[in-house]
Design a protein around this motif. Structure first.
Motif, short mmCIF file in Angstrom:
data_model
loop_
_atom_site.label_atom_id
_atom_site.label_comp_id
_atom_site.label_asym_id
_atom_site.label_seq_id
_atom_site.Cartn_x
_atom_site.Cartn_y
_atom_site.Cartn_z
N SER A 11 -35.48 29.03 16.07
CA SER A 11 -35.23 30.27 15.33
C SER A 11 -34.17 30.58 14.52
CB SER A 11 -34.94 31.32 16.75
OG SER A 11 -33.75 31.02 17.52
N THR A 12 -33.03 29.69 14.72
CA THR A 12 -32.05 29.80 13.70
C THR A 12 -32.47 28.92 12.43
OG1 THR A 12 -30.48 29.41 15.39
CG2 THR A 12 -29.57 28.82 13.11
N THR A 13 -33.35 27.94 12.67
CA THR A 13 -33.90 27.38 11.27
C THR A 13 -34.74 28.44 10.71
OG1 THR A 13 -33.86 25.15 12.42
CG2 THR A 13 -35.09 25.37 10.62
N LEU A 14 -35.38 28.86 11.25
CA LEU A 14 -36.34 30.05 10.51
C LEU A 14 -35.57 31.07 9.74
CD1 LEU A 14 -39.20 30.31 13.18
CD2 LEU A 14 -39.35 29.24 10.90
N LEU A 15 -34.70 31.68 10.48
CA LEU A 15 -33.81 32.64 10.00
C LEU A 15 -32.91 32.11 8.73
CD1 LEU A 15 -32.14 34.04 13.18
CD2 LEU A 15 -33.83 35.39 11.72
N ARG A 16 -32.49 31.00 8.90
CA ARG A 16 -31.72 30.39 7.79
C ARG A 16 -32.52 29.61 6.60
NH1 ARG A 16 -26.49 27.17 9.61
NH2 ARG A 16 -26.11 26.82 7.77
N GLY A 17 -33.58 29.37 6.82
CA GLY A 17 -34.44 28.50 5.97
C GLY A 17 -35.08 29.73 5.20
N ILE A 18 -35.75 30.65 5.72
CA ILE A 18 -36.46 31.83 4.76
C ILE A 18 -35.52 32.65 4.10
CG2 ILE A 18 -38.03 33.72 5.19
CD1 ILE A 18 -39.16 32.15 7.60
N SER A 19 -34.39 32.98 4.69
CA SER A 19 -33.35 33.72 3.76
C SER A 19 -32.81 32.87 2.93
CB SER A 19 -32.62 34.49 4.79
OG SER A 19 -31.82 33.54 5.59
N GLY A 20 -32.63 31.60 3.26
CA GLY A 20 -31.82 30.78 2.20
C GLY A 20 -32.79 30.37 0.98
N ALA A 21 -34.06 30.30 1.34
CA ALA A 21 -34.97 29.84 0.06
C ALA A 21 -35.24 31.20 -0.72
CB ALA A 21 -36.44 29.74 0.86
N TYR A 22 -35.12 32.22 -0.01
CA TYR A 22 -35.17 33.93 -0.69
C TYR A 22 -34.04 33.86 -1.76
CZ TYR A 22 -35.26 38.67 -1.76
OH TYR A 22 -35.38 39.76 -2.41
N PHE A 23 -32.93 33.73 -1.15
CA PHE A 23 -31.70 33.92 -2.15
C PHE A 23 -31.53 32.77 -3.40
CE2 PHE A 23 -30.21 36.97 0.95
CZ PHE A 23 -29.41 37.71 0.22
N LEU A 24 -32.15 31.47 -2.96
CA LEU A 24 -32.03 30.39 -3.79
C LEU A 24 -33.01 30.86 -5.04
CD1 LEU A 24 -31.09 27.75 -4.74
CD2 LEU A 24 -32.95 26.73 -3.40
N GLN A 25 -34.09 31.33 -4.84
CA GLN A 25 -35.07 31.64 -5.78
C GLN A 25 -34.57 33.01 -6.56
OE1 GLN A 25 -37.03 34.70 -5.75
NE2 GLN A 25 -37.72 34.21 -7.66
N LEU A 40 -26.75 28.58 3.54
CA LEU A 40 -28.01 28.81 4.68
C LEU A 40 -28.78 27.56 4.83
CD1 LEU A 40 -28.94 32.39 3.49
CD2 LEU A 40 -28.02 31.95 5.78
N LEU A 41 -28.84 27.02 3.78
CA LEU A 41 -29.91 25.75 3.85
C LEU A 41 -29.03 24.60 4.06
CD1 LEU A 41 -31.85 26.61 0.60
CD2 LEU A 41 -32.63 26.95 3.03
N ALA A 42 -27.67 24.64 4.26
CA ALA A 42 -27.13 23.37 4.52
C ALA A 42 -26.83 23.40 5.88
CB ALA A 42 -25.89 23.32 3.73
N PRO A 43 -27.37 22.33 6.87
CA PRO A 43 -27.40 22.18 8.38
C PRO A 43 -25.86 22.13 8.65
CG PRO A 43 -28.78 20.57 7.60
CD PRO A 43 -28.47 21.39 6.27
N VAL A 44 -24.98 21.59 7.89
CA VAL A 44 -23.46 21.34 8.40
C VAL A 44 -22.93 22.47 8.22
CG1 VAL A 44 -23.74 18.82 7.52
CG2 VAL A 44 -22.78 20.59 5.95
N VAL A 45 -23.45 23.75 7.74
CA VAL A 45 -22.50 24.89 7.57
C VAL A 45 -22.72 25.59 9.07
CG1 VAL A 45 -22.26 26.94 6.47
CG2 VAL A 45 -22.71 24.99 5.11
N PRO A 46 -21.65 25.90 9.60
CA PRO A 46 -21.98 26.55 10.90
C PRO A 46 -22.70 27.89 10.65
CG PRO A 46 -19.75 25.92 10.80
CD PRO A 46 -20.26 25.62 9.39
N ASN A 47 -23.31 28.40 11.94
CA ASN A 47 -24.27 29.92 11.74
C ASN A 47 -23.29 30.89 11.49
OD1 ASN A 47 -26.70 28.48 12.53
ND2 ASN A 47 -26.53 28.90 14.43
N ARG A 48 -22.13 30.92 12.07
CA ARG A 48 -21.27 32.04 11.96
C ARG A 48 -20.96 32.09 10.57
NH1 ARG A 48 -18.83 31.58 17.35
NH2 ARG A 48 -20.14 32.96 18.34
N LEU A 49 -20.48 31.05 9.89
CA LEU A 49 -19.95 30.93 8.45
C LEU A 49 -21.04 31.31 7.38
CD1 LEU A 49 -17.93 30.66 6.27
CD2 LEU A 49 -18.32 28.12 6.43
N ALA A 50 -22.29 30.88 7.83
CA ALA A 50 -23.53 31.20 7.02
C ALA A 50 -23.86 32.69 7.02
CB ALA A 50 -24.65 30.32 7.22
#
Length: 148
Positions: free
Chosen positions: A4-18, A68-78
Protein backbone atom coordinates in the motif's frame (compact mmCIF):
# COMPACT_ATOMS: atom_id res chain seq x y z
CA UNK A 1 7.89 -1.07 2.50
CA UNK A 2 4.34 -2.41 2.26
CA UNK A 3 2.44 -2.75 -1.00
CA UNK A 4 0.00 0.00 0.00
CA UNK A 5 2.84 2.41 0.79
CA UNK A 6 4.59 1.50 -2.44
CA UNK A 7 1.43 2.29 -4.39
CA UNK A 8 0.87 5.60 -2.60
CA UNK A 9 4.45 6.70 -3.13
CA UNK A 10 4.96 5.27 -6.60
CA UNK A 11 1.87 6.66 -8.26
CA UNK A 12 2.02 10.10 -6.67
CA UNK A 13 5.80 10.22 -7.24
CA UNK A 14 5.40 9.41 -10.92
CA UNK A 15 2.70 12.05 -11.22
CA UNK A 16 4.89 14.76 -9.68
CA UNK A 17 7.93 13.69 -11.68
CA UNK A 18 6.01 13.98 -14.96
CA UNK A 19 4.55 17.33 -13.91
CA UNK A 20 7.92 18.75 -12.83
CA UNK A 21 9.77 17.58 -15.94
CA UNK A 22 6.99 19.06 -18.08
CA UNK A 23 7.67 22.47 -16.54
CA UNK A 24 11.48 22.38 -16.88
CA UNK A 25 11.74 24.46 -20.05
CA UNK A 26 8.54 26.41 -19.65
CA UNK A 27 8.41 29.55 -21.81
CA UNK A 28 8.40 32.85 -19.91
CA UNK A 29 4.79 33.56 -20.96
CA UNK A 30 3.61 30.20 -19.61
CA UNK A 31 5.54 30.71 -16.37
CA UNK A 32 3.98 34.17 -15.99
CA UNK A 33 0.50 32.74 -16.49
CA UNK A 34 1.13 29.98 -13.96
CA UNK A 35 2.56 32.54 -11.56
CA UNK A 36 -0.48 34.78 -11.91
CA UNK A 37 -2.76 31.82 -11.20
CA UNK A 38 -0.63 30.72 -8.23
CA UNK A 39 -0.76 34.26 -6.83
CA UNK A 40 -4.50 33.79 -6.19
CA UNK A 41 -3.52 31.39 -3.40
CA UNK A 42 -0.01 32.50 -2.51
CA UNK A 43 0.37 36.23 -3.31
CA UNK A 44 4.07 36.27 -2.37
CA UNK A 45 5.01 34.43 -5.58
CA UNK A 46 4.61 37.70 -7.50
CA UNK A 47 7.91 38.85 -5.98
CA UNK A 48 9.77 36.33 -8.17
CA UNK A 49 10.63 36.77 -11.83
CA UNK A 50 8.39 34.51 -13.96
CA UNK A 51 11.31 32.35 -15.15
CA UNK A 52 12.55 31.94 -11.58
CA UNK A 53 9.05 31.00 -10.45
CA UNK A 54 8.73 28.43 -13.24
CA UNK A 55 12.05 26.81 -12.29
CA UNK A 56 11.10 26.89 -8.60
CA UNK A 57 7.84 25.03 -9.27
CA UNK A 58 9.54 22.55 -11.62
CA UNK A 59 12.42 21.78 -9.25
CA UNK A 60 10.06 21.56 -6.27
CA UNK A 61 7.85 19.01 -8.02
CA UNK A 62 10.89 16.97 -9.12
CA UNK A 63 12.28 17.09 -5.57
CA UNK A 64 9.00 15.88 -4.09
CA UNK A 65 8.88 13.14 -6.72
CA UNK A 66 12.40 12.05 -5.86
CA UNK A 67 11.54 11.82 -2.16
CA UNK A 68 8.49 9.72 -2.95
CA UNK A 69 10.25 7.40 -5.39
CA UNK A 70 13.43 6.85 -3.34
CA UNK A 71 12.80 3.97 -0.93
CA UNK A 72 15.56 5.22 1.40
CA UNK A 73 13.48 8.31 2.26
CA UNK A 74 11.24 7.54 5.26
CA UNK A 75 7.48 7.66 4.70
CA UNK A 76 7.02 10.52 7.14
CA UNK A 77 9.59 12.73 5.43
CA UNK A 78 8.18 11.96 1.98
CA UNK A 79 4.67 12.64 3.30
CA UNK A 80 5.75 15.93 4.86
CA UNK A 81 7.33 17.05 1.58
CA UNK A 82 4.22 16.05 -0.36
CA UNK A 83 2.03 17.84 2.19
CA UNK A 84 4.15 21.00 2.02
CA UNK A 85 3.88 21.41 -1.74
CA UNK A 86 0.23 20.39 -1.64
CA UNK A 87 -0.56 23.14 0.85
CA UNK A 88 0.28 25.70 -1.83
CA UNK A 89 -1.92 23.94 -4.37
CA UNK A 90 -4.84 23.73 -1.95
CA UNK A 91 -4.52 27.39 -1.04
CA UNK A 92 -4.98 28.23 -4.74
CA UNK A 93 -8.04 25.97 -4.83
CA UNK A 94 -9.71 27.36 -1.71
CA UNK A 95 -8.78 31.03 -2.18
CA UNK A 96 -9.96 31.27 -5.77
CA UNK A 97 -13.74 31.66 -5.92
CA UNK A 98 -13.81 30.32 -9.47
CA UNK A 99 -12.45 26.94 -8.32
CA UNK A 100 -15.28 26.08 -5.93
CA UNK A 101 -19.02 26.18 -5.89
CA UNK A 102 -20.85 28.71 -3.71
CA UNK A 103 -20.24 26.59 -0.61
CA UNK A 104 -16.48 27.14 -1.02
CA UNK A 105 -15.76 23.41 -0.77
CA UNK A 106 -17.11 21.43 -3.71
CA UNK A 107 -15.24 21.95 -6.98
CA UNK A 108 -16.75 24.00 -9.75
CA UNK A 109 -16.18 22.93 -13.34
CA UNK A 110 -13.09 25.16 -13.42
CA UNK A 111 -11.83 23.71 -10.13
CA UNK A 112 -12.14 20.04 -10.97
CA UNK A 113 -8.51 19.82 -12.07
CA UNK A 114 -7.23 21.31 -8.82
CA UNK A 115 -9.62 19.34 -6.63
CA UNK A 116 -7.33 16.30 -7.08
CA UNK A 117 -5.09 17.99 -4.55
CA UNK A 118 -7.54 16.92 -1.86
CA UNK A 119 -6.62 13.32 -2.68
CA UNK A 120 -2.94 14.21 -2.61
CA UNK A 121 -3.46 15.67 0.89
CA UNK A 122 -4.95 12.32 1.91
CA UNK A 123 -1.92 10.49 0.48
CA UNK A 124 0.42 12.82 2.39
CA UNK A 125 -1.55 12.18 5.59
CA UNK A 126 -1.42 8.41 5.06
CA UNK A 127 2.34 8.51 4.56
CA UNK A 128 2.86 10.66 7.65
CA UNK A 129 0.64 8.38 9.77
CA UNK A 130 2.03 5.10 8.39
CA UNK A 131 3.79 2.99 10.99
CA UNK A 132 7.58 3.15 10.83
CA UNK A 133 9.61 0.04 10.05
CA UNK A 134 10.81 -0.07 13.68
CA UNK A 135 7.24 -0.01 15.03
CA UNK A 136 6.14 -2.68 12.56
CA UNK A 137 9.09 -4.90 13.52
CA UNK A 138 8.41 -4.36 17.24
CA UNK A 139 4.72 -5.20 16.79
CA UNK A 140 5.67 -8.37 14.90
CA UNK A 141 7.96 -9.48 17.73
CA UNK A 142 5.27 -8.78 20.32
CA UNK A 143 2.75 -10.80 18.30
CA UNK A 144 5.15 -13.76 18.07
CA UNK A 145 5.79 -13.58 21.83
CA UNK A 146 2.02 -13.70 22.52
CA UNK A 147 1.63 -16.83 20.40
CA UNK A 148 4.25 -18.68 22.50
Amino acid sequence: MSLSTTLLRGISGAYFLQSGIGKLNMPTEAAAGLQQFAATGVPQVTKLAPDTFGKFVSYSEIGVAASLLAPVVPNRLAGLMLGAINTGFLSIYFRNDQMTQKDGLRPSEAGTGLSKDIFIAAIAGALIAAPTAAKTKKAGKAEKAEKK
